[in-house]
Structures are given as structure tokens and as C-alpha cells.
Design an enzyme around this catalytic site. Structure first.
Site, PDB file in Angstrom:
ATOM      1  N   LYS A 169      77.974  -2.688  59.300  1.00 23.72           N
ATOM      2  CA  LYS A 169      78.399  -1.646  58.350  1.00 23.72           C
ATOM      3  C   LYS A 169      77.501  -1.726  57.118  1.00 23.72           C
ATOM      4  O   LYS A 169      77.722  -2.522  56.210  1.00 23.72           O
ATOM      5  CB  LYS A 169      79.859  -1.819  57.912  1.00 23.72           C
ATOM      6  CG  LYS A 169      80.328  -0.590  57.110  1.00 23.72           C
ATOM      7  CD  LYS A 169      81.216  -0.929  55.935  1.00 23.72           C
ATOM      8  CE  LYS A 169      80.586  -0.965  54.603  1.00 23.72           C
ATOM      9  NZ  LYS A 169      79.908   0.196  54.071  1.00 23.72           N
ATOM     10  N   GLU A 244      76.888 -13.878  50.765  1.00 24.19           N
ATOM     11  CA  GLU A 244      75.729 -13.922  49.860  1.00 24.19           C
ATOM     12  C   GLU A 244      76.058 -13.002  48.695  1.00 24.19           C
ATOM     13  O   GLU A 244      76.046 -11.778  48.843  1.00 24.19           O
ATOM     14  CB  GLU A 244      74.468 -13.417  50.569  1.00 24.19           C
ATOM     15  CG  GLU A 244      74.066 -14.212  51.792  1.00 24.19           C
ATOM     16  CD  GLU A 244      73.633 -15.624  51.474  1.00 24.19           C
ATOM     17  OE1 GLU A 244      73.456 -15.970  50.291  1.00 24.19           O
ATOM     18  OE2 GLU A 244      73.499 -16.409  52.423  1.00 24.19           O
ATOM     19  N   CYS A 278      69.712  -9.763  43.466  1.00 25.33           N
ATOM     20  CA  CYS A 278      70.657 -10.868  43.201  1.00 25.33           C
ATOM     21  C   CYS A 278      69.937 -12.124  42.743  1.00 25.33           C
ATOM     22  O   CYS A 278      70.494 -12.918  42.001  1.00 25.33           O
ATOM     23  CB  CYS A 278      71.454 -11.156  44.462  1.00 25.33           C
ATOM     24  SG  CYS A 278      70.410 -11.397  45.905  1.00 25.33           S
ATOM     25  N   GLU A 378      76.517 -10.411  35.725  1.00 26.26           N
ATOM     26  CA  GLU A 378      75.384  -9.821  36.426  1.00 26.26           C
ATOM     27  C   GLU A 378      75.268  -8.345  36.021  1.00 26.26           C
ATOM     28  O   GLU A 378      76.210  -7.568  36.224  1.00 26.26           O
ATOM     29  CB  GLU A 378      75.620  -9.946  37.926  1.00 26.26           C
ATOM     30  CG  GLU A 378      74.429  -9.536  38.736  1.00 26.26           C
ATOM     31  CD  GLU A 378      74.670  -9.753  40.222  1.00 26.26           C
ATOM     32  OE1 GLU A 378      75.721  -9.330  40.713  1.00 26.26           O
ATOM     33  OE2 GLU A 378      73.783 -10.313  40.880  1.00 26.26           O
TER      34      GLU A 378
HETATM   35  P1  NDP Z   1      79.453  -4.229  46.985  1.00 19.51           P
HETATM   36  O1  NDP Z   1      79.973  -5.602  47.057  1.00 19.51           O
HETATM   37  O2  NDP Z   1      80.222  -3.205  46.257  1.00 19.51           O
HETATM   38  O3  NDP Z   1      79.217  -3.625  48.455  1.00 19.51           O
HETATM   39  C1  NDP Z   1      78.577  -4.331  49.468  1.00 19.51           C
HETATM   40  C2  NDP Z   1      79.067  -3.839  50.817  1.00 19.51           C
HETATM   41  O4  NDP Z   1      80.452  -4.163  50.968  1.00 19.51           O
HETATM   42  C3  NDP Z   1      78.979  -2.320  50.972  1.00 19.51           C
HETATM   43  O5  NDP Z   1      78.628  -2.012  52.296  1.00 19.51           O
HETATM   44  C4  NDP Z   1      80.391  -1.895  50.657  1.00 19.51           C
HETATM   45  O6  NDP Z   1      80.758  -0.640  51.177  1.00 19.51           O
HETATM   46  C5  NDP Z   1      81.198  -2.998  51.298  1.00 19.51           C
HETATM   47  N1  NDP Z   1      82.565  -3.096  50.808  1.00 19.51           N
HETATM   48  C6  NDP Z   1      83.077  -2.640  49.640  1.00 19.51           C
HETATM   49  N2  NDP Z   1      84.398  -2.904  49.560  1.00 19.51           N
HETATM   50  C7  NDP Z   1      84.733  -3.544  50.705  1.00 19.51           C
HETATM   51  C8  NDP Z   1      85.945  -4.094  51.221  1.00 19.51           C
HETATM   52  N3  NDP Z   1      87.087  -4.035  50.541  1.00 19.51           N
HETATM   53  N4  NDP Z   1      85.928  -4.679  52.433  1.00 19.51           N
HETATM   54  C9  NDP Z   1      84.787  -4.784  53.137  1.00 19.51           C
HETATM   55  N5  NDP Z   1      83.612  -4.268  52.713  1.00 19.51           N
HETATM   56  C10 NDP Z   1      83.568  -3.678  51.504  1.00 19.51           C
HETATM   57  O7  NDP Z   1      78.006  -4.425  46.402  1.00 19.51           O
HETATM   58  P2  NDP Z   1      76.956  -3.313  46.019  1.00 19.51           P
HETATM   59  O8  NDP Z   1      76.735  -2.444  47.167  1.00 19.51           O
HETATM   60  O9  NDP Z   1      77.392  -2.684  44.748  1.00 19.51           O
HETATM   61  O10 NDP Z   1      75.650  -4.232  45.820  1.00 19.51           O
HETATM   62  C11 NDP Z   1      75.360  -4.888  44.664  1.00 19.51           C
HETATM   63  C12 NDP Z   1      75.906  -6.301  44.642  1.00 19.51           C
HETATM   64  O11 NDP Z   1      75.427  -7.053  45.748  1.00 19.51           O
HETATM   65  C13 NDP Z   1      75.452  -7.067  43.430  1.00 19.51           C
HETATM   66  O12 NDP Z   1      76.542  -7.655  42.780  1.00 19.51           O
HETATM   67  C14 NDP Z   1      74.527  -8.155  43.963  1.00 19.51           C
HETATM   68  O13 NDP Z   1      74.488  -9.346  43.279  1.00 19.51           O
HETATM   69  C15 NDP Z   1      75.010  -8.349  45.327  1.00 19.51           C
HETATM   70  N6  NDP Z   1      73.900  -8.788  46.167  1.00 19.51           N
HETATM   71  C16 NDP Z   1      73.840 -10.088  46.591  1.00 19.51           C
HETATM   72  C17 NDP Z   1      72.770 -10.533  47.332  1.00 19.51           C
HETATM   73  C18 NDP Z   1      72.714 -11.922  47.856  1.00 19.51           C
HETATM   74  O14 NDP Z   1      72.010 -12.153  48.820  1.00 19.51           O
HETATM   75  N7  NDP Z   1      73.397 -12.874  47.280  1.00 19.51           N
HETATM   76  C19 NDP Z   1      71.661  -9.657  47.649  1.00 19.51           C
HETATM   77  C20 NDP Z   1      71.835  -8.324  47.185  1.00 19.51           C
HETATM   78  C21 NDP Z   1      72.926  -7.922  46.479  1.00 19.51           C
HETATM   79  P3  NDP Z   1      80.715   0.657  50.215  1.00 19.51           P
HETATM   80  O15 NDP Z   1      79.267   0.965  50.108  1.00 19.51           O
HETATM   81  O16 NDP Z   1      81.496   1.685  50.905  1.00 19.51           O
HETATM   82  O17 NDP Z   1      81.344   0.229  48.912  1.00 19.51           O
END
Ligand code: NDP
Length: 471
Positions: A169, A244, A278, A378
Site C-alpha cells: 500500500k 522506519e 527522514c 521533525e
Molecule cells: P504517514 O505516516 O502519514 O504515511 C505513511 C503511510 O502510512 C502512507 O501510505 C499512509 O497512507 C499510511 N497510513 C496513514 N495512516 C495509516 C493508518 N492508520 N494505518 C495504516 N497506514 C496508514 O507519513 P507521510 O506520508 O506523511 O510521510 C512523511 C513521514 O514519513 C515523515 O514523518 C518521515 O520522517 C517519515 N519517513 C521515515 C522514513 C524512514 O525510513 N525512517 C523515510 C521517509 C519518511 P495515506 O497516504 O493514505 O495517509
């Protein structure tokens, strides 16, 4: 106008049961470029059941068979390298420089997995017992928008190496990138059900993956807040989780570092992927005696950073992915001033001539205290904070004074000293003098930056269950 109205289940592109649509917007000008139809719970269940069926045979494949599939995936993804980068620039707003590198990472995920697999023993002897490392089942893969296909390819490659099947997803904001990578995976000709891809929102598709008893493991990249929701939901069915999450990585400039090299590198590092990374080194820790010199160098570097059209080869900072993300970054720039930090360069509002897109001025705050929110939270945009420290011990204390622990950076002309400092930093990865790349080294965070590791052997083992056979 692009219309993406199919998802990928059981070896074919199918029309989803879900009917809700989501607009795809070019972040450089906020024009609508397409629409994606989102899958729902029923689609997710169908994808999971296809992966469950496929697991019965895929889990029994040999190392050689998995290597052959990974090679096919590598070839299929490599063929569309140029398109993959182009669509990432258009849909996400990453700079051409960054997107080309990101696509390279996606492609090399398959060769890295092959290398790991070749050298991995699925059967070992521990004590008097045999230990078989067995694929743990169907893996749910949930990824964010900031390097969508890189995350998807790394996680899929590792799952395949382990003999797991998958339901993926991605972020719905990455639907065009997802469509293209799904076409590549399809062309690779894997057995039906080994990978399934459902576009859809987190609270519907992501939530079903989290609660469904037929998912054995979730590999998630995204925010710490969503990571916690997934971990809580996963525990009911005892799913394994690899998370992550976010970071607020310190970049320690030791007093013997070459500032004219280290400071420009620190500024460019903080602005990597438009600041939406990140691992970005967003807290710059510098000796207080050198603060003026650092301020001068940092300001000079930031003023030369080209912000604008992400398609131009020399652009360093493109637009934020969405208006929401733009507003979030603006709110932190405002907050930094309210908290009493000194605005060295940049600030609120859009750069002149770039009013149509989600562009942010490359911003630096100096004289920042580590307890300020701009130093603790962040921001996920091109905003760097400079924090002065008194001595080495103080630098280490400040570096570790964070709820995160994903990455850290150290600059010094004395490698042994840098390694001594690295040993005292609570972070999953500590890079010395720059941004070296090692795809076999474990990647993941201490503290609230996550659980578990990806890449190489450490990553592979998170898709395996050890089974001890005693006799
Ligand atoms: P989110 O955590 O909002 O979303 C990540 C994914 O999770 C999306 O596909 C999202 O879907 C999905 N999601 C959201 N809510 C749920 C839920 N309740 N249950 C299951 N899945 C869910 O992050 P962002 O997309 O806003 O990305 C930015 C964030 O990601 C930053 O905080 C960054 O630090 C972190 N990040 C971490 C990395 C790492 O390797 N440590 C690398 C890159 C980013 P939907 O799009 O529909 O909300």
C-alpha cells in the site's frame, strides 16, 4: 489528465471495488494532473487472500529461484529508469538530481538483495541444534510519498529474498509512480499473488492490513505517529513489525573540522529531497567559539541554493509535496521566530516568482536551543537549525537529547576521534565526514525512530522466523 483506475491483484491489473477518487496535483504549480481510484477493505482482503495462496508455493522456492526472480525484477525496473525519474519529478516535486538517484536506489535494491541472498544460510547450527530460518508469511508493505518506489522496491526485494509474499500500500499521492512500478513488476513475470498492490488511504487499506489475521508482518515507513498506530493494531494478531519512522538527526561539527567543507555539506544535507528526508541532518551542532564563522558560511551557502523548477538540472530545492506540507513547514518557520531563535536566512512565504507552487525559502535558524520545538520536532522541509555547544561532551549530550535516533553525522579531521564520538551517539546510523552509501549496512532507528532494521542481512532476517530443531 492521467486516470489510474486499476489496482494489482493476483497477477493482473483489476478494477477496484472501491469507487472513491483522489486528485493528483503537480506540486510545482498546484495544477491537477490526474486522478486515482482508491481501493477499499474488500480490495485489500482480496489482495491478502491472493498473497496467502501464493505463499504456499513461494515459501518453498529455492535460493536460485528467488535470485532468478530478483534478476527479472532488476531488468524490468531498469528498463524504465528514465520514465520512473520523470514521473517522480512531476508527481512529487523531487528535484531531477534527487529523483535520478532515488530511482537508482530502487533499481539497486534488487541487486543488493541478490548479493545478500547469495551469502545467506537459511540453515545454521546453534548449540546442538539445527536452526531453519523460515519465511514468516504474507508481508504488508506500507510506504510514504517521499521516495515511494525506493521504499517499495527495497521492501519487496527483501520479502522475495526471504520467500514471503506481499500486499503493498503506497501513498495515494504517489499513484503515477505506483502505476509505473506495477507495470515493471508485472513484466518481470513473477508467480501470481507474490506481489499485490492496492492504492488507497491509510485509514482504510492500511488499517485492514494492520488488523487482518492473514498478514504476518508489516514493514512500514512513515511518520512516528502512524507507526505507533500500526504497532498497537498489529499486536492483536502478534504481527511482526519493522517501523522506519521520523528523525531529527544531529550533525556534529567537531572543533578540528574543516569548516569550509563541512558547513556547505551540512546545508546541502539538510535540504536533501527538498528537506523531506527522514535522515536529513537537520540539527547542526557547532562549537560556540566558531558560531560566527559557521553562520557566515551557512548563510552564504543557503543564499546560493537554487529553489524552483524541479526539472532543471541545477535545482537543489523543489516544492513541498502538497499544500498541507507547505503550510506545516510555514508554521514551523513562524514558530522558530516566536521561540526566539535568530532567523539567519529564508523565512516565511514563497520565494519571489514561485507563488504558484508549494515552494519554501531555504531557511536557517541560528542560536537555537535544543529544547526549542524547532530543534525537537521533525519539520520535513528545508529548515536547518544551528545549535552552539560548549565542548565535545556537551555536543554528545545535545545530540542524544531527542526522542529520535535514526541517523547522526560527525565532521572531524581526526577519524579516530570521530569514531569515539560516534560510539556515544544513540542513532541507527552514524556517518563520518559526509554521506557515504552502503546498501548492506543496517538501516533503522533507535528510540522513537522505529523498530527493527532494513537492508542486508539485518533486513532479511526481519522477514524470517528462526525454527530450532532439537534432537
Ligand atoms: P504517514 O505516516 O502519514 O504515511 C505513511 C503511510 O502510512 C502512507 O501510505 C499512509 O497512507 C499510511 N497510513 C496513514 N495512516 C495509516 C493508518 N492508520 N494505518 C495504516 N497506514 C496508514 O507519513 P507521510 O506520508 O506523511 O510521510 C512523511 C513521514 O514519513 C515523515 O514523518 C518521515 O520522517 C517519515 N519517513 C521515515 C522514513 C524512514 O525510513 N525512517 C523515510 C521517509 C519518511 P495515506 O497516504 O493514505 O495517509
Amino acid at each position: 489528465m492521467v486516470r489510474i483506475n486499476q489496482i494489482y491483484i493476483n497477477g493482473e491489473f483489476v478494477t477496484p471495488h472501491g469507487t472513491e477518487t483522489f486528485n493528483l496535483i503537480n506540486p510545482a504549480n498546484n495544477q491537477k494532473i490526474g486522478e486515482v481510484t482508491l481501493g477499499d477493505e474488500e480490495d485489500t482482503k482480496a489482495a491478502i487472500s491472493s498473497a496467502k495462496e501464493a505463499f504456499k508455493t513461494f515459501s518453498k522456492t529455492t535460493k536460485q529461484e528467488r535470485i532468478a526472480y530478483l534478476e527479472k525484477l532488476h531488468i524490468a525496473v531498469s528498463k524504465r529508469e528514465k520514465e520512473l525519474a520523470e514521473v517522480m519529478v512531476e508527481e512529487y516535486g523531487g528535484t531531477l538530481q534527487f529523483c535520478k538517484m532515488s530511482v537508482q536506489n530502487a533499481i539497486s535494491a534488487f541487486t543488493t538483495a541478490i548479493e545478500t541472498l547469495k551469502n545467506f544460510d537459511f540453515e545454521k547450527t546453534v548449540g546442538h541444534s539445527k536452526v531453519r530460518m523460515e519465511p514468516l508469511g504474507v508481508a504488508g508493505i506500507i510506504t510514504p510519498w517521499n521516495a515511494s518506489n525506493g521504499f517499495v522496491c527495497t521492501k519487496l526485494a527483501t520479502a522475495i529474498a526471504a520467500g514471503c509474499t506481499t500486499v503493498i500500500k503506497p501513498s495515494e499521492m504517489s499513484a503515477q509512480q505506483t502505476q509505473l512500478i506495477a507495470e515493471c513488476f508485472h513484466e518481470a513475470g513473477l508467480p501470481k499473488g507474490v506481489f499485490n498492490i492496492v492504492n488507497g488511504s491509510g485509514h482504510i487499506v492500511g488499517a485492514e492490513i494492520t488488523r487482518n489475521p492473514d498478514i504476518a508482518k508489516i514493514s512500514f515507513t512513515g511518520s512516528t505517529v502512524v507507526g505507533k498506530t500500526i504497532a498497537k493494531g498489529a499486536i492483536d494478531t502478534m504481527k511482526r513489525v519493522t517501523l522506519e519512522l521520523g528523525g531529527k538527526s544531529p550533525n556534529i561539527i567537531l572543533d578540528d573540522a574543516n569548516l569550509s567543507e563541512a558547513i556547505p555539506m551540512a546545508v546541502f544535507g539538510a535540504y536533501m529531497n527538498n528537506g523531506q528526508a527522514c535522515i536529513a541532518p537537520t540539527r547542526l551542532l557547532v562549537p560556540e567559539t566558531k558560531l560566527d564563522e559557521v553562520n557566515e558560511l551557512a548563510k552564504h551557502t543557503a543564499q546560493k541554493v537554487k529553489v524552483g523548477n524541479p526539472n532543471e538540472a541545477d535545482t537543489i530545492v523543489g516544492p513541498m509535496v502538497s499544500e498541507k506540507q507547505y503550510e506545516r513547514v510555514q508554521s514551523y518557520i513562524k514558530l522558530g521566530q516566536e521561540e526566539g531563535a535568530t532567523l539567519l536566512v529564508g523565512g516565511e512565504g514563497k520565494p519571489q516568482g514561485l507563488e504558484d507552487g508549494n515552494f519554501v525559502k531555504p531557511t536557517i535558524f541560528t542560536d537555537v536551543r535544543n529544547d526549542m520545538r524547532i530543534a525537537q520536532e521533525e519539520i520535513f522541509g528545508p529548515v536547518l537549525v544551528i545549535i552552539p555547544y560548549k565542548n565535545e561532551a556537551d555536543a554528545i549530550t545535545i545530540a542524544n537529547d531527542t526522542t529520535y535516533g535514526l541517523a547522526a553525522y560527525i565532521s572531524s579531521s581526526d577519524k579516530e576521534r570521530a569514531e569515539r564520538v560516534a560510539a556515544q551517539i544513540d542513532a541507527g546510523r552514524v556517518s563520518i565526514n559526509g554521506f557515504p552509501h552502503d546498501p548492506q549496512a543496517p538501516f533503522g532507528g533507535f528510540k522513537q525512530s522505529g523498530i527493527g532494521r532494513e537492508y542486508g542481512v539485518f533486513g532479511l532476517e526481519t522477514y524470517l522466523e528462526p525454527k530450532a530443531i532439537l534432537q
